[in-house]
Design a protein around this motif. Structure first.
Motif, mmCIF file in Angstrom:
data_model
loop_
_atom_site.group_PDB
_atom_site.id
_atom_site.type_symbol
_atom_site.label_atom_id
_atom_site.label_comp_id
_atom_site.label_asym_id
_atom_site.label_seq_id
_atom_site.Cartn_x
_atom_site.Cartn_y
_atom_site.Cartn_z
ATOM 1 N N GLY A 27 0.825 -1.186 0.066
ATOM 2 C CA GLY A 27 0.064 -0.028 -0.043
ATOM 3 C C GLY A 27 0.796 1.248 0.086
ATOM 4 O O GLY A 27 0.414 2.199 -0.471
ATOM 5 N N LYS A 46 3.606 3.461 -1.572
ATOM 6 C CA LYS A 46 3.959 3.581 -2.932
ATOM 7 C C LYS A 46 5.304 4.260 -3.102
ATOM 8 O O LYS A 46 5.795 5.027 -2.324
ATOM 9 N N ILE A 86 -0.386 2.943 5.491
ATOM 10 C CA ILE A 86 -1.743 2.892 4.931
ATOM 11 C C ILE A 86 -2.642 1.714 5.489
ATOM 12 O O ILE A 86 -3.793 1.979 5.634
ATOM 13 N N GLU A 87 -2.099 0.624 5.335
ATOM 14 C CA GLU A 87 -2.686 -0.460 5.776
ATOM 15 C C GLU A 87 -3.286 -0.552 7.272
ATOM 16 O O GLU A 87 -4.168 -1.305 7.734
ATOM 17 N N GLN A 123 -10.297 8.492 5.227
ATOM 18 C CA GLN A 123 -10.458 7.572 4.021
ATOM 19 C C GLN A 123 -11.837 7.814 3.695
ATOM 20 O O GLN A 123 -12.225 8.059 2.462
ATOM 21 N N LEU A 161 -9.355 11.255 -5.109
ATOM 22 C CA LEU A 161 -8.409 10.402 -5.764
ATOM 23 C C LEU A 161 -9.007 10.426 -7.255
ATOM 24 O O LEU A 161 -10.169 10.175 -7.466
ATOM 25 N N GLY A 218 -5.285 7.552 -8.054
ATOM 26 C CA GLY A 218 -5.118 6.685 -6.634
ATOM 27 C C GLY A 218 -3.916 6.401 -6.169
ATOM 28 O O GLY A 218 -3.571 6.096 -5.187
ATOM 29 N N ILE A 219 -2.925 6.619 -6.973
ATOM 30 C CA ILE A 219 -1.258 6.067 -6.707
ATOM 31 C C ILE A 219 -1.122 7.268 -5.514
ATOM 32 O O ILE A 219 0.036 6.780 -4.663
ATOM 33 N N THR A 275 -2.904 8.523 -3.242
ATOM 34 C CA THR A 275 -3.758 8.613 -1.940
ATOM 35 C C THR A 275 -3.215 7.923 -0.810
ATOM 36 O O THR A 275 -3.633 8.586 0.154
ATOM 37 N N PRO A 276 -2.643 6.676 -0.672
ATOM 38 C CA PRO A 276 -1.881 6.276 0.681
ATOM 39 C C PRO A 276 -1.264 7.325 1.210
ATOM 40 O O PRO A 276 -1.144 7.739 2.403
ATOM 41 N N ILE A 321 -3.324 10.180 2.461
ATOM 42 C CA ILE A 321 -3.969 10.028 3.765
ATOM 43 C C ILE A 321 -3.160 9.860 5.080
ATOM 44 O O ILE A 321 -3.370 10.322 6.068
#
Ligand code: FES
Ligand code: FES
Lengths: 760, 160
Positions: free
Chosen positions: B37, B39, B77-78, B90, B99, B102-103, B105-106, B109
Motif C-alpha cells: 500500500g 507506494k 496506510i494498511e 479515508q 482521488l 489513486g497512486i 492516495t495512501p 492519507i
C-alpha cells in the motif's frame, strides 16, 4: 428531442474501486510479485547521440545471480505499423526506442537489459556492460535540426509531407502539413491591427506519479502473461507481439491499477524487454523504472517554436491568421504538430488563414501523447495574440472571443462543419461568472484563454451480466485512471434501474474483455460508455423477452417503461415486472442474461473550454502565484460530476505547472539536469488555490446521454490563461514558457529597472 | 551477502523481516513484509507517495533505512482503518472524490493523519503547506484539501 431526464447519471456515488484505493489494497504496476521472479534493469546510453560500435556483456554475465542479458540484436527487425488512436505506431521505431540497435539517439536510450535474482545484482551487472560508442554531435533544437549541414539522426528519413514536397536526401524534418482557407494576403491587407510573435514552450513531462512497471512470464507452451500499468492493454499485447514476432493469440495482458498516464502510458517501453528476459530465463521478470528513467526515457511532450500572426478589424473581427509550428518529435518521428495545427484556430471563425506544421526529430526522448497532445502550445500562441489584439483595440476579452467564436455549422479549420458544440455557451458562462465579474485585486493580473480538443471515438466493447439477485456486472477493457468504473456503473444503473451500488464494474484482461482501444483521447466515458449503454439496452431487450414468456404474450406486447417491463395491455395476471422480479426467474425462463455491445463511433463531440486565471506577481523577485482560477467547460453531460470536475481541476493545475515552472533543463551536451521531482518543479498543494469549475452541458448528438470527452481539453487553456494574466499584471507580453521567476524578473528589470528597484 | 534481521512493530503488530543493510524502509515494507500500500513515486523524498508514520513522526520511507525500523513503531496506510471501519480521512477521500488514479492516495492519507494528530483544526493554508511534500498529478489538490478539512471537522464533532 426533449432533453432526457436521468435518475442515476449526474449523481455522485462513491466509486466502486474506492475502498481498495484508500486502504492501500489496490494493486498498481509495481505491486505484483511472483514466485521465482527475477528483477530486470535497463542499461542506458550516457551519450545524447552516438553510434553503438560494440556491446560486451561478458563481465556482466559473470555477476552471481545474473540470469539473462539482452541487447538490440535480440530484437527481431520488423517493419510494420500498428494503427491506434491518435496516430499510427511505427513498430520499427517503437522497438528501436525500447532497445537501441545501431545508434543511441538520446541520453538515457536503452541499450541493454539484464535480469538477475536481485535488484542489487542486476544493477551491479549493468555497471559492467561495456558499450563502445562513437560519439556524434547532438541535435537539440528544431532550429539546429533544420539547418543545412546539421547532423542527421536517421540516414533514411524523408519528410512525410501533405501536400508533397521535393525531397533532397536525408533530413531531420520528419513531417510537414499545411491547412489553408481564403486569401491570406488580402486578409492581412483588410486588417486594422496586426500582431505577430514567436512563441516557445519547453520540453515538459506528463509527470504521472507512478513510474512504469510490469511483470512478464513465459510458459513452456509459449503462452505469455504480462501484468502492466498501461493505458492500453490491447495495444501492449499487439505491439509487444509484433515487435517480438510473437502470435498475439499467445499473449495475455492484465492491466494493473494505473497511477496516472495522461498519454504517457500509451507507448510500450519495458514490456518487450521483460518478455525477452522472461523467455530467455524461463522465470518471471519484473521491471520498474526509477523516476530518473521516467524523465530521461519516457514521455515527454514536444518543445515547440511557433510563429503566429493575426489580423483583425477595429471591431475585433479576426480577418486573417497565419502560423508556422515547429514541434520537436524527440528521437523518432511523431510529434503532435499536425494536431496542433488543426487545433490552433479551431475555436474561431477565421475567413483567411494559412498554417504549416513541422515534425522535427532531435536528440531527446521520443515524445509521447500528453493530454490534448499539441493543442496547448498552439493555444498559447492563438490566445496570446487575441488577448493582445483586444488590449490594443480596447475590447473586452470575452466579447472579442464571442464575436469570433465558432458555432454549429461553421467549418472546422481541418475540414468538416461542427455539429452541436458549446463554445459560445462556455463564453457566456465566463461572462456571467462571479470570477469574471469580480474586481481584480491590486498587484494581480487577470487572464482569459480558451481551448479546443477533438476527442476520440474508436472501438470499445462491453458486457453486462444480470445476476439472479437483480444485481449487475459490467466488464470493459479500459484501465480506470480517474473514476471511469463509477461512470460505467452509473450508466448501467441508469438503463436497468438497478441501484448503482449493486452494479459491479470491472476492468478485464485482454483474454476476457472484448477488444477496446486505449484509455485516451477522452474516450472512455464517451465510447466505452456508449458500449455500456448499448449492452445494458441489450439486457433490457432480453428482459422484455423473459417477461413475454412469463405472461405468455409476444414480445411486442411488452415495453420497457419506468425502469421495468410493462405489458402493453395490462391485465390482472400481467402486472409490471421489475428487473429484480424477472431476475429471480432467470433459470426458469431461459437461463442467465448477458448483454453485449461493441461500438466504433468514428467521431466524438469536440470539447471547448475557457479558463480565467488571477495571477499575483511579485515584482521584486519575478515570482508569481495563481490566486484564483476558474475552469469553464462544455462537458456534454456529466455522468459523475465530481470526477468531471476533477479532470478539469487536474488539467488546469498541470497546465499551470507547465506555464509557470516545468521544463527540462538541458546542458550543452543534451543531458537533462533536473531529472527529479525536486528540480522538475510540478505544482504542490501550497502553490495553488481551489480550482473553481463551471460545467456547461451541451449534449453531443452522437451519444445516448450527450456525453463529451472531458479529460484532455482542460490542459489547453492554462498556458495562455497564465501568460495573459502575466501580461495584464506586468504590461509585458511573455512569449516563452515557463514564466519562472528568473525569466520574469529579467524582463521586469529590462523594461522598468527603476520601477523594480523602487519596489513599485 | 548477509542480511539483517529486523524486529519492529507495524500497524500495532510485531513484525520481522530480512533486509540488506542499504535497503530502504519502503523496500522493507513492500518487499520484506508485502505491504504494498505504501507506494514509490520517486525514491528521493520528493513525492510523498511513500509516507509512513514512524514513532508519531511523518517520514518518507524511501529516505529511511529499513534497519532504522528496528525496535520502532511504524504506521502504514494498511493500519489507518480500524477493523471494519474506515478512518474519517479515508471516508472523506471517498465522498469528496479526492482521488483519481489513486497512486498518491495512501501517502496523502497517512500524511494528513499525521497532520490531524498534531493539529485537529487546521486551516486550508495549513493543510496545503503540510501536504506540500505530497505530489498529486491528477486532482489539482482541490478535492484533497476539501477532504482533509472535511475529515478534520468530522473528527472534531465525533470527539465532543
Ligand atoms: S517515493 Fe519516497 S518521497 Fe517519493
Ligand atoms: S490521484 Fe493520481 S496522482 Fe493523485
Amino acid at each position: 428531442m426533449s432533453a432526457p431526464t436521468f435518475t442515476a447519471v449526474g449523481t455522485r456515488p462513491i466509486r466502486h474501486d474506492g475502498v481498495d484505493k484508500v486502504t492501500g489494497r489496490a494493486n498498481y504496476g509495481a505491486d505484483l510479485s511472483l514466485p521465482g521472479m527475477l528483477y530486470g534493469v535497463v542499461v542506458r546510453s550516457p551519450h545524447t547521440h552516438a553510434r553503438i560500435v560494440s556491446i560486451d556483456t561478458s563481465a556482466a554475465a559473470k555477476v552471481p545471480g545474473v540470469k539473462g542479458i539482452v541487447t538490440g540484436k535480440d530484437v527481431p527487425l520488423i517493419d510494420a505499423k500498428l494503427g491506434m488512436g491518435e496516430g499510427a505506431l511505427d513498430l520499427k521505431d517503437l522497438s528501436d526506442n525500447a532497445l537501441a540497435r545501431s545508434k543511441a539517439l538520446y541520453h538515457g536510450h536503452a541499450v541493454a537489459a539484464i535480469a538477475a535474482t536481485s535488484l542489487a545484482a542486476a544493477h551491479e551487472a549493468a555497471a559492467l556492460v561495456r558499450v563502445e560508442y562513437e560519439i556524434l554531435e547532438p541535435v537539440l533544437t528544431v532550429d539546429r535540426a533544420m539547418e543545412s549541414g546539421a547532423p542527421i539522426l536517421h540516414d533514411t528519413m524523408t519528410t512525410q509531407a501533405r501536400p508533397p514536397i521535393e525531397q533532397s536526401g536525408p533530413t531531420n524534418v520528419a513531417g510537414r502539413m499545411e491547412l489553408r482557407r481564403g486569401d491570406i494576403e488580402q486578409g492581412f491587407r483588410d486588417a486594422d491591427v496586426i500582431v505577430e510573435h514567436v512563441f516557445r514552450t519547453p520540453t515538459s513531462h506528463q509527470g504521472y506519479i507512478e513510474p512504469h512497471a510490469c511483470v512478464a512470464r513465459v510458459n513452456e507452451d509459449g503462452r505469455i502473461s504480462i501484468w502492466t500499468s498501461t493505458q492500453g492493454p490491447f495495444l501492449v499485447r499487439d505491439a509487444t507481439a509484433m515487435m517480438l514476432g510473437l502470435d498475439a493469440a499467445n499473449v495475455k495482458v492484465t492491466p494493473s491499477e494505473i497511477g496516472g498516464g495522461f498519454g504517457g502510458k500509451i507507448p510500450v517501453y519495458l514490456e518487450p524487454l521483460a518478455v525477452l528476459l522472461a523467455r530467455m530465463t524461463q522465470r518471471p521478470v519484473k521491471m520498474v523504472m526509477t523516476r530518473d528513467e521516467v524523465f530521461r526515457a519516457t514521455g515527454p511532450t514536444s518543445a515547440t517554436k511557433i510563429r503566429m500572426k493575426m489580423g483583425a478589424k477595429r471591431d475585433g473581427t479576426i480577418v486573417a491568421a497565419s502560423a508556422s509550428l515547429y514541434y520537436e518529435a524527440g528521437a523518432y518521428r511523431g510529434s503532435p504538430s499536425g494536431a496542433g495545427a488543426m487545433c490552433a484556430f479551431a475555436p474561431y471563425r477565421i475567413p483567411n488563414f494559412f498554417i504549416e506544421a513541422y515534425d522535427v526529430v532531435v536528440n531527446k526522448p521520443k515524445v509521447a501523447a500528453y493530454r490534448a497532445p499539441g493543442s496547448p502550445m498552439a493555444a498559447l500562441a492563438t490566445e496570446s495574440l487575441i488577448d493582445e489584439i483586444a488590449t490594443q483595440l480596447g475590447l473586452d476579452k470575452v466579447e472579442i472571443r464571442l464575436k469570433n467564436a465558432v458555432q454549429e455549422g461553421d467549418l472546422a479549420p481541418y475540414g468538416p462543419p461542427y455539429g452541436r458544440i458549446g463554445f459560445r455557451e462556455v463564453l457566456e458562462q465566463v461572462r456571467n461568472s462571479d470570477h469574471w465579474k469580480s474586481a481584480v485585486k491590486p498587484g494581480v493580473g487577470r487572464g482569459l484563454a480558451c481551448g479546443f480538443w477533438f476527442n476520440a471515438g474508436m472501438s470499445s466493447s462491453a458486457t453486462v451480466t444480470l445476476g439472479a439477485d437483480g444485481s449487475a456486472a459490467v466488464v470493459t477493457g479500459n484501465p480506470d485512471i480517474g473514476g471511469t468504473r463509477a461512470a460505467q456503473a452509473l450508466m448501467v444503473a441508469e438503463e436497468l434501474g438497478v441501484p448503482v451500488e449493486r452494479v459491479r464494474p470491472s476492468v478485464a484482461d485482454t483474454d476476457t474483455a472484448g477488444y477496446t482501444d486505449l484509455t485516451a483521447g477522452s474516450r472512455t466515458c464517451y465510447a466505452t460508455g456508449m458500449a455500456v449503454v448499448e449492452a445494458s439496452r441489450d439486457v433490457r431487450e432480453q428482459l422484455r423477452g423473459r417477461a413475454a414468456k412469463i405472461w405468455g404474450v409476444p414480445i411486442e406486447e411488452t415495453r420497457w417503461e419506468h425502469g421495468r417491463v410493462e405489458p402493453v395491455n395490462p391485465s390482472a395476471d400481467r402486472q409490471p415486472l421489475t428487473v429484480a422480479e424477472i431476475a429471480a426467474k432467470l433459470s426458469k425462463t431461459g437461463g442467465p442474461i448477458i448483454g453485449r455491445a461493441a461500438v466504433n463511433p468514428p467521431m466524438a463531440g469536440p470539447a471547448f473550454a475557457a479558463h480565467i486565471c488571477d495571477l499575483e506577481v511579485d515584482r521584486e523577485t519575478g515570482c508569481s502565484r495563481v490566486v484564483r482560477y476558474t475552469a469553464v467547460q462544455d462537458v456534454g453531460k456529466a455522468v459523475h460530476p465530481s470526477y468531471v470536475e476533477g479532470q478539469m481541476q487536474g488539467g488546469a493545475s498541470q497546465g499551470i505547472g507547465w506555464a509557470l515552472n516545468e521544463e527540462y533543463v538541458y546542458n550543452a551536451s543534451g543531458v537533462m539536469e533536473n531529472a527529479g521531482f525536486l528540480d522538475y518543479r510540478m505544482p504542490v498543494a501550497s502553490d495553488l488555490p481551489m480550482i473553481d469549475t463551471i460545467l456547461v452541458e451541451v449534449p453531443t448528438p452522437g451519444h445516448p446521454y450527450g456525453v463529451r470527452g472531458v479529460g484532455e481539453v482542460p490542459i489547453v487553456p492554462p498556458l495562455a490563461a497564465v501568460a495573459n494574466a502575466m501580461a495584464d499584471a506586468t504590461g509585458i507580453r511573455f512569449t516563452e514558457l515557463p514564466l519562472s521567476p528568473p525569466r520574469v524578473l529579467a524582463r521586469l528589470l529590462e523594461e522598468a529597472p527603476a520601477a523594480v528597484g523602487a519596489g513599485a | 551477502m548477509s542480511r539483517l534481521h529486523i524486529e519492529t512493530t507495524v500497524n500495532g503488530e510485531p513484525a520481522e523481516f530480512l533486509c540488506a543493510a542499504d535497503e530502504t524502509l519502503l523496500s522493507g515494507l513492500r518487499n520484506g513484509l508485502g505491504l504494498t500500500g505504501t507506494k514509490e513515486g520517486c525514491g528521493t523524498g520528493d513525492c510523498g507517495a511513500c509516507s509512513v508514520i514512524m514513532n508519531d513522526r511523518l517520514v518518507a520511507s524511501c529516505l529511511v533505512l529499513a534497519a532504522e525500523a528496528q525496535g520502532q513503531s511504524v504506521t502504514t496506510i494498511e493500519g489507518i482503518a480500524s477493523g471494519t471501519t474506515l478512518h474519517p480521512l479515508q471516508q472523506a477521500f471517498l465522498e469528496e472524490a479526492a482521488l483519481q488514479c489513486g497512486i498518491c492516495t495512501p501517502g496523502f492519507i497517512v500524511a494528513a493523519k499525521a497532520l490531524l494528530d498534531v493539529n485537529p483544526e487546521p486551516t486550508e493554508e495549513q493543510v496545503r503547506y503540510w501536504l506540500a511534500g505530497n505530489l498529486c498529478r491528477c486532482t489539482g489538490y482541490d478535492k484533497i484539501v476539501r477532504a482533509v478539512l472535511e475529515a478534520a471537522g468530522e473528527m472534531r464533532s465525533a470527539t465532543v
